[in-house]
Every structure is written in C-alpha cells, then in structure tokens.
Write a protein that holds these residues in place. Structure first.
Motif, PDB file in Angstrom:
ATOM      1  N   GLY A  59      17.658  -9.638  -0.976  1.00 15.17           N
ATOM      2  CA  GLY A  59      18.648  -8.563  -0.919  1.00 15.17           C
ATOM      3  C   GLY A  59      19.860  -8.880  -1.761  1.00 15.17           C
ATOM      4  N   ALA A  60      20.852  -7.997  -1.686  1.00 18.28           N
ATOM      5  CA  ALA A  60      22.052  -8.140  -2.507  1.00 18.28           C
ATOM      6  C   ALA A  60      22.751  -9.463  -2.211  1.00 18.28           C
ATOM      7  CB  ALA A  60      23.002  -6.978  -2.251  1.00 18.28           C
ATOM      8  N   ALA A  61      23.186 -10.132  -3.280  1.00 15.09           N
ATOM      9  CA  ALA A  61      23.864 -11.420  -3.132  1.00 15.09           C
ATOM     10  C   ALA A  61      25.132 -11.266  -2.295  1.00 15.09           C
ATOM     11  CB  ALA A  61      24.206 -11.979  -4.504  1.00 15.09           C
ATOM     12  N   THR A  62      25.342 -12.211  -1.394  1.00 17.87           N
ATOM     13  CA  THR A  62      26.547 -12.199  -0.572  1.00 17.87           C
ATOM     14  C   THR A  62      27.535 -13.286  -0.970  1.00 17.87           C
ATOM     15  OG1 THR A  62      25.462 -13.596   1.089  1.00 17.87           O
ATOM     16  CG2 THR A  62      25.361 -11.203   1.408  1.00 17.87           C
ATOM     17  N   GLY A  91      15.877  -8.697  -8.123  1.00 21.39           N
ATOM     18  CA  GLY A  91      15.635  -7.965  -6.883  1.00 21.39           C
ATOM     19  C   GLY A  91      15.061  -6.595  -7.152  1.00 21.39           C
ATOM     20  N   ASN A  92      14.478  -6.002  -6.105  1.00 24.65           N
ATOM     21  CA  ASN A  92      13.756  -4.734  -6.241  1.00 24.65           C
ATOM     22  C   ASN A  92      14.358  -3.641  -5.358  1.00 24.65           C
ATOM     23  OD1 ASN A  92      11.920  -6.118  -7.918  1.00 24.65           O
ATOM     24  ND2 ASN A  92      10.695  -6.723  -6.154  1.00 24.65           N
ATOM     25  N   THR A 139      23.096  -3.926  -5.807  1.00 20.67           N
ATOM     26  CA  THR A 139      21.966  -4.385  -4.986  1.00 20.67           C
ATOM     27  C   THR A 139      21.383  -5.691  -5.507  1.00 20.67           C
ATOM     28  OG1 THR A 139      20.553  -2.937  -6.332  1.00 20.67           O
ATOM     29  CG2 THR A 139      21.303  -2.084  -4.212  1.00 20.67           C
ATOM     30  N   LEU A 140      21.987  -6.255  -6.534  1.00 18.98           N
ATOM     31  CA  LEU A 140      21.404  -7.383  -7.250  1.00 18.98           C
ATOM     32  C   LEU A 140      21.549  -8.697  -6.493  1.00 18.98           C
ATOM     33  CD1 LEU A 140      21.493  -8.102 -10.977  1.00 18.98           C
ATOM     34  CD2 LEU A 140      22.657  -9.751  -9.511  1.00 18.98           C
ATOM     35  N   ASP A 141      20.490  -9.507  -6.551  1.00 22.93           N
ATOM     36  CA  ASP A 141      20.502 -10.846  -5.990  1.00 22.93           C
ATOM     37  C   ASP A 141      20.754 -11.852  -7.115  1.00 22.93           C
ATOM     38  OD1 ASP A 141      20.333 -12.851  -4.146  1.00 22.93           O
ATOM     39  OD2 ASP A 141      18.206 -12.601  -3.710  1.00 22.93           O
ATOM     40  N   HIS A 142      21.094 -13.086  -6.748  1.00 23.73           N
ATOM     41  CA  HIS A 142      21.275 -14.193  -7.687  1.00 23.73           C
ATOM     42  C   HIS A 142      22.379 -13.889  -8.704  1.00 23.73           C
ATOM     43  CE1 HIS A 142      17.859 -15.890  -5.774  1.00 23.73           C
ATOM     44  NE2 HIS A 142      17.032 -14.988  -6.223  1.00 23.73           N
ATOM     45  N   PHE A 149      13.048   0.489  -9.724  1.00 25.01           N
ATOM     46  CA  PHE A 149      13.210  -0.422  -8.592  1.00 25.01           C
ATOM     47  C   PHE A 149      14.110  -1.604  -8.904  1.00 25.01           C
ATOM     48  CE2 PHE A 149       9.305  -1.807 -10.808  1.00 25.01           C
ATOM     49  CZ  PHE A 149       9.678  -3.105 -11.162  1.00 25.01           C
ATOM     50  N   SER A 150      14.362  -1.879 -10.181  1.00 24.87           N
ATOM     51  CA  SER A 150      15.104  -3.079 -10.565  1.00 24.87           C
ATOM     52  C   SER A 150      16.535  -3.022 -10.027  1.00 24.87           C
ATOM     53  CB  SER A 150      15.118  -3.215 -12.087  1.00 24.87           C
ATOM     54  OG  SER A 150      15.632  -4.464 -12.487  1.00 24.87           O
ATOM     55  N   SER A 151      16.945  -4.053  -9.298  1.00 20.76           N
ATOM     56  CA  SER A 151      18.268  -4.066  -8.677  1.00 20.76           C
ATOM     57  C   SER A 151      19.378  -4.041  -9.720  1.00 20.76           C
ATOM     58  CB  SER A 151      18.423  -5.292  -7.786  1.00 20.76           C
ATOM     59  OG  SER A 151      17.583  -5.207  -6.666  1.00 20.76           O
ATOM     60  N   ARG A 152      20.458  -3.404  -9.355  1.00 19.75           N
ATOM     61  CA  ARG A 152      21.575  -3.194 -10.266  1.00 19.75           C
ATOM     62  C   ARG A 152      22.818  -3.978  -9.867  1.00 19.75           C
ATOM     63  NH1 ARG A 152      17.142  -0.065 -11.790  1.00 19.75           N
ATOM     64  NH2 ARG A 152      17.738   1.652 -13.152  1.00 19.75           N
ATOM     65  N   GLY A 153      23.702  -4.146 -10.854  1.00 22.65           N
ATOM     66  CA  GLY A 153      25.052  -4.594 -10.594  1.00 22.65           C
ATOM     67  C   GLY A 153      25.925  -3.374 -10.398  1.00 22.65           C
TER      68      GLY A 153
END
Length: 848
Positions: free
Chosen positions: A214-217, A242-243, A250-253, A415-419
């Motif tokens: 999930g989204a990076a915290t 992330g997806n 929603t981006l991880d890492h 599906f690709s997670s965004r900033g």
C-alpha cells in the motif's frame, strides 16, 4: 500482436539485434555476465528452462573468471565484474537439492521465521525451501535474467520465444513470501530485513523487490532502512511502485535511495471483438485461436435464479445459469473477484467466450483465461453492452488487432500507483521511471498454473520492476564501478515519453516518473546526478528524522536527484544540483514549468569527461494556480545528447508551522507565516476540542480495536496512541466502516512506542486498530492510552481566535498573526486548527 508472431519485451526495448544494447556488451552471452541479481520473492522453480545452467564445478572454468563454482564448504562463489566476490548459500531441503544451484542459479535461501511466527505453519502446498509454488517469483526472476530463445507454451499453444533483460546475469534466490495453512499469504518484515541483510552480506549487485504493502507511510520502516544499508553498499534496488492506481498518492517505496518503478504497456497481446453489425473493438487478449460468431449476452441477462444482480454483473462464482449461458459469449464487468475467476464461471455455465469490461478507468490485461476472452476499456465496453441488449445480438472474437488502428504504446497502466508521496511531503518525485508491466509473458511455477504450464502472462508493477532490475545488471556489465544512483540517473534522464490513448505525449511525472526506460540511450547519458549515504542522511534529518549521526539536515528538495520536486513553494525557491559528465562537451540548460518563471544558472556547462559541476534552478511562481501541482522539465542539450529531468512544484497559499502548542488556561501567542500570494489572507480558527481518552491492550502480533464516531462539521481529527511501556512498539491503523467493511484510510507504523494519525476525514464511523508489533522485553502484550480529538468548525471549549482576519500579506514575505484563547481546562488535552484561505493544510493547535 496475436500469439507466436509477437515480439518479446527485449525486442521492444531495443536490446536485441545487431544494433541492440546486447551487441555492445558481447551479445546475449555477455549481457549481465559477472553480475549477480538477487530476487526477493516467492522463490524459483529451479528446473525452469529459462534458468537452466551447468552443474557447478570446484573452480572457475578455464579462461572465464566469472564462472560460479562450489567451494569445499558447499558455498557458491563467483568473481564479479566489479572485482568483488559473491559468496552464496545453496540451502537444501524439501523441494530444493544441491544440484538445483548451477552456474545460472547461484544461491537459494528461504526466510520464513517471521511469517510462521505470525501466521502459523505453512500450507501443505507450500515448499519450505526456495522452491516457488506460487509463480510470482519465477515470473520476476525470469523477467530480469531469463535465458534467451526459450519457447513459451501455454495450454498447448505456442507463444514464441521468451527472454530476460539480462540473460547472462546470475540469479540468487531469496524466498521471503509464503502461504500459511490458515489461508494467509504474505511476507513478514522481519524476514524481508533478514533477506536484504543476507543479500548485502553475500555481495549481490542488484536487488529486485516486487513486493509492496500500500501507500508508503514513512521512509524509515525496517525494510526501507535495510535498503538504505544495501544502497550504501553499492547495491542497486529496483522496487515496484504498487498497484493501487490511478488514484493519487498511492505509491509505495518512496525512499530516494532505491529506484521505484511504475508499469506501462509495451508488447501488446490483443484481440478484437467483432459485433454482428461489423463494428470492431480492440482489447487485451491472450487468445491463440479465433472464436466464431456466437450469441452475445450480458451476464445479468443469464443470471442464475436467486443470484444477486450485482454478483451476476461481475460473473461471481455460481451467479450464471447454465441453461441460458450455454453456447454464448458473456459480457462481464471487472471488479469484485479475480479476472480469471470470471472466465471460470462463464466456462462452468457453458459459455464459449467472455468480453471483460472495465466499468471505470483501469488497465487492460491479457490473462490466461478459461474461455476465449477480450478485455475492453470503458468506452468500448459500453458499445458492446449496448449491442448485447439487442435481440439476436452476436459477436466473434478475433486474434490480434483487426481494427486497422494501432494501439499507441507505451501507456501508463491504470493500476500503476501514483505520486505525489505524502511521506516526502512532495519533496521527492516518485515513481522514478516506468517499464513494461502489462501482460508480460515470463516463466511460472507449474505448481501454480491451472494447466501445469511453465509460462504465464502477468500484469503489475511487480512485472515492471524486474525489467529495471535487468537493465541495472546490464549497466553494471558496462560500468561495474558505477554507483546505484548514477545508474538510476542514467535510466531517468534518457527515458522517453509515455503516450496517452490518442498517442500524444504523456509527461505526468506522478504516473510515469521521468518516463519509459529507453535502453538504447541509457549507456550514454551524458550527465548523471549522483548521491550517496551522507546525502541520504542529510535528507532524513531534513525530513524530521533524528538519525543520531550528527549529520546536518538538508532540505529534502535539495537531494541531488535526476528530478526536482518542491511540495511547499511560496513565491520563489532556488535549488542546487550537481552533474558529472560521462561525455565531454558543451551543455545548454533550459527549463519550463507552466505558470512559473524558471531560471537555470549557469545555463551553459563546459564539461570534461568525469568532471562535476554545480548549477542552480530558481522557480518563481507567476500565474500558476495555488494549491495545485504544476509540472515541467529541465533539459541539458549536448551535441548529440539530451539529458531531461522532470519537475513538479506545488505552490502553497502559505507556508505555516505544522503545529503550535499553547500553554495555560488562557493567553495569546504569535504565529509567523510566509505567504504565497499578495493581498489578504483569510484566517479561520476551529476548535478547541477536548480529547476523549480510553485505554486498551493488545497481545504481540494482535490488534485491539476501538470504535470512534466522526460527527458532521468535523474539520480535523487526531488519534494518539501512547504506550504504557516505553520499550514496546505499537502500530496504528485507522479504518472507515463502509457497507459493513472496515477499509484502511491511514496508518502510523514507526519503530517508536507511540503512534499518531492526524487527518481531515469524512463524517462517519471509524475503527482505530492498535497492534502490538513488539511488547517490552519479558512481556507478551502492551497496554496503551488512546486519545481522539474531533475538531468542530464552530464551537468548542472556551474561546479561540486568530487576529487580524484577514491577514495582510505579500508574496514570499513573512507575516504574523496572534492566537488568543481563554476558558480552557489546562488538565485536559485540546486540539484546534487554523485554516488559511484556500489551503487545505492547516496549522494544528494543541493545548493542555
């Protein structure tokens, strides 16, 4: 497009052929030679032909120092391209034998202690070794370093040859993700950290990490810090974004020391729905043979008796009536259950084909379905649905794109997670780059395949990351001494534009980063932006992390990356960057961001090979709308080279303290802000609200929950968890109750004893979940105190004002207003906020 005629991603990326990237590295036999790639995943199917190697000898082959060999103690050793030595472990056990480690597969290790401690024993279908029973790890490993010329057969159909990006690189397997007998699946942080540390100790060159949560915290969780250690050891880390797209943030890492990869289309696996009236619509498909004209029906028109219409629309298991669906092509909506599960239901009901429709924006995926299937976007799906409602509607499914209109590529996957990434407050631009991640054909575990095949298509940023992993391995073939960040810079500044559905350039950096990787240009970037451990520590200190090292803090926007991001610009900001020349020459710098005046100084750099020079970029807002991201780029042009970096800037209404603290039952306190506009700035003081306290406890690894109501008119909420014992480690997750489900909306999971979530929430019912990640030594549980605050727009405890209102301000200059309060109970905690004009970011005010 179609089946056997389709090109590989290696062809698409320009790796193959007499002028391809491999040819400059000694051909396929030299592409990655002397480089070790670590894949942290679900393991590997070691008999897979894409990773076939020779038996290990007791010494390197004559005349080839890079040949792996087995030492007398049983370790696998290999002299690397950079002159270092990889020393791997080949762990044997159920599912993995000593002979499964070869000159191609040079390590096999399994890390499950953390997973089994939290989830119980492994599933009977799971191999307690590095063997892959899931398929994901074999897919990522063969995508990165699979051998060339391996033919892919699926369900009896030939889909041509496959190849990895760096076919000569060696693969070290670190199995970290598992399935439990309880049905749980996942990867424990403790296992991930142990595997990363082992890969560093083994001295790998590149780590592939197609794992996310999930989204990076934060950027200081145990895994991200383990990657900090890896990067500081010179290891390139490629991580999936992330997806969870296309939603923003929603981006991880989000850590700057690794390369975060988004997914895009590349080699298209397409099919065409031809309606009975002759209209054609192209979509994603893995069909190898056409399906003749057949009756076309909506899934809801063939619903089983008693089935919910919503279930039938999604083609859920048991929702279709065989008496009405038999012999027909069924139109199903995406969502709810797995895509392949839908075609399984169509097959169960006797349907001969399926048209899968995206009800909202999302990717198109060519899966291995149970019946011939074409996956359509929303617009095409609407047309097909309208036709299916007509009496006597028919359709046929054709192989490939027969519409006569080519589908533009590469497009960012839906599906690709965004900033932007909130964890960096927008000051680090992510993702870094994009790579092929849609309908990627690669190796698979026959244990996980419904037909026992060794290959499968898959989509996800998990598939995109190993492409970049392979490219990094190629880079270390050509430049073995380069740093991870220099390689990342080269991949970013040479990337090409993504495109939209209409073929026009798509330069949204929050979707695609610097763009789509272009290996044909990457080995000659011209200029590179580099950074290392000292700069990363300065970045952490500037992000509010006390590293304990004594390193001086630096503004995160100043980190020397091949991108520029400012998440809090008020008026003007000047940033410094440095570049090192890989190609000598004269470079001219220009930059453009709509609504900003952007100056590059100096704008001419005369560079000798290996020389490093600094320059400044000054961003001044002119007409850009406040509280909206503006994007553009910085470009250095040389004689035959273009070095491009993305820019993202968020012009704020005001730069204000994130939080101020009041003391006493009454008083007055000045607050100084910097304005992002000239004129008058409206101030709105909300609260103060008294906190509501409760207590609880949770056993190690368990979650305790508390239900909380957020009433209408609430403008800010906060949830504080304070551990009774300072040596405990608690984590906090905030869930919103929707339709009987608890949906996570915010997380705080640091290594500290206490956790806090502050957010603007929709009114409704929420659940605060507190998990004991680790109890204090000698204890099996941890107690805590939970305090929640719900700040109302009007009313509150005592009196609370901000004056003068409105506040006279000038662009880029400081202004001061006064907070006044009275009538508080100083023994109770209170919370309030001051909102500024159109800004959505308030100053939080705490008291008591």
């Amino acid at each position: 497009t179609g089946s056997g005629a389709a090109a590989t991603t290696a062809d698409y990326l320009g790796l193959t052929g007499p002028d391809g990237v491999w040819s400059a590295l000694g051909g396929a036999a030299g592409a990655g030679r002397g480089v070790v790639v670590a894949d942290l995943d679900t393991g590997l199917w070691p008999e897979h032909p894409s990773v076939a190697g020779r038996p290990l000898g007791s010494a390197p082959a004559a005349g080839d120092e890079h040949t792996p060999y087995r030492t007398a103690s049983g370790q696998v050793r290999m002299t690397k391209n950079d002159g270092g030595t990889f020393t791997g472990t080949c762990e044997t056990g159920d599912g993995w034998e000593a002979a499964d480690c070869t000159t191609k597969v040079v390590g096999a290790r399994a890390f499950s202690a953390g997973f089994t401690a939290g989830n119980g024993p492994l599933a009977e279908t799971e191999s307690p070794s590095a063997r892959d029973t899931d398929g994901h790890g074999t897919h990522t490993g063969t995508t990165a370093v699979g051998l060339t010329g391996v033919r892919a057969g699926i369900d009896g159909a030939d889909f041509g040859e496959t190849t990895g990006v760096a076919p000569a690189a060696a693969l070290a397997v670190y199995k970290v993700c598992w399935a439990a007998a309880s049905g749980d699946e996942g990867c424990a942080n403790s296992d991930l950290v142990a595997a990363i540390d082992a890969a560093v100790a083994d001295n790998v060159d590149v780590i592939n990490f197609s794992i996310g949560g999930g989204a990076a915290t934060n950027v200081v969780d145990p895994v991200e810090l383990a990657f900090l250690s890896a990067a500081s050891a010179g290891i390139f880390v490629s991580a999936s974004a992330g997806n969870s797209g296309p939603a923003a943030s929603t981006l991880d890492h989000a850590s700057p020391w690794l390369t975060t990869v988004g997914a895009a289309t590349s080699v298209l696996r397409e099919g065409t729905v031809r309606l009975g009236d002759g209209r054609r619509f192209v979509g994603a498909s893995f069909n190898a043979t056409p399906l003749p004209r057949s009756p076309l029906v909506l899934s809801t028109a063939v619903a089983a008796k008693g089935a919910e219409a919503a279930d039938a629309q999604l083609c859920q298991a048991g929702s279709l009536d065989p008496a009405r669906a038999a012999g027909k092509i069924v139109v199903c909506d995406r969502g709810g259950n797995g895509r392949v599960e839908k075609s399984a239901e169509v097959e169960r009901a006797g349907g001969v084909g399926m048209v899968l429709v995206n009800p909202a924006e999302n990717s198109l995926d060519a899966d291995q379905h149970h019946v011939p299937t074409v996956h359509l976007d929303t617009a095409a799906g609407a047309a097909v649905k309208a036709h299916a409602r007509k009496k006597g509607a028919t359709a046929s499914l054709e192989v490939g794109n027969t519409t006569g209109r080519a589908t533009p590529t590469p497009q960012a996957a839906g599906f690709s997670s965004r900033g932007p990434t909130f964890v960096n407050e927008g000051d680090v631009l992510k993702p870094d780059v994009s790579a092929p991640g849609v309908s990627v054909l690669a190796g698979y575990s026959p244990r996980a395949s419904t037909s026992g095949d060794l290959f499968a298509p898959a989509s996800g940023t998990s598939m995109a990351a190993p492409h970049v992993t392979g490219l990094a391995a190629l880079y270390f073939t050509a430049h073995p001494q380069w740093s991870p960040m220099a390689v990342k810079s080269a991949l970013m500044t040479t990337a090409r534009d993504l495109v939209g559905a209409d073929g026009a350039p798509d330069r949204d950096p929050f979707a695609g980063g610097a763009g789509f990787v272009d290996p044909t240009r990457m080995l000659e970037p011209g200029l590179v932006y580099d950074s290392g451990p000292l700069q990363w520590l300065q970045y952490l200190e500037g992000s509010g992390v006390d590293t304990g090292t004594g390193v001086e803090a630096a503004d995160p926007s100043e980190l020397n990356q091949a991108s520029i991001a400012v998440g809090d610009l008020t008026g003007t900001r000047t940033l410094t960057r440095s570049v090192t020349a890989t190609t000598a020459g004269l470079y001219h710098g220009t930059a453009s961001v709509p609504g900003f005046d952007v100056r590059v100084s100096p704008s001419l750099l005369v560079m000798g090979a290996g020389q490093t020079k600094e320059f400044e970029v000054t961003l001044t807002r002119t007409g850009a709308p406040l509280e909206q991201w503006a994007t553009g780029s910085l470009t250095w042009k040389g004689a035959d080279l273009t070095v491009r970096s993305p820019i993202a800037v968020f012009p704020e209404t005001v730069a204000a303290p994130g939080e101020v603290r009041l003391t006493g039952a009454s008083g007055s306190q000045d607050v100084t802000v910097t304005a992002g506009l000239s004129g008058r700035l409206d101030l709105t003081a909300a609260g103060l609200a008294a906190g509501r306290a409760s207590t609880g406890s949770a056993a190690t690894g368990q979650e305790a929950t508390t239900r909380v109501e957020v009433p209408r008119g609430t403008v800010l909420s906060r949830f504080d968890v304070v551990a009774d014992d300072r040596e405990a480690d608690l984590d906090l997750v905030l869930y919103r109750v929707q339709g009987g489900q608890e949906v996570p909306v915010a997380t705080s999971a640091t290594s500290a004893a206490d956790e806090r979530v502050t957010a603007v929430l929709e009114p409704g019912t929420y659940v605060v979940g507190v998990t004991t990640f680790a109890a204090a030594p000698g204890r099996t549980s941890a107690g805590y105190r939970l305090t929640d605050f719900q700040v109302p727009a009007t009313g509150g405890a005592g009196s609370f004002t901000a004056t003068p209102d409105p506040l006279p301000v000038q662009l880029g200059r400081e202004a001061t207003y006064a907070l006044s309060w009275e009538g508080l109970d100083p023994a109770r905690p209170h919370l309030g906020a001051v909102f500024y004009g159109g800004s959505t970011t308030p100053t939080v005010v705490s008291a008591g």
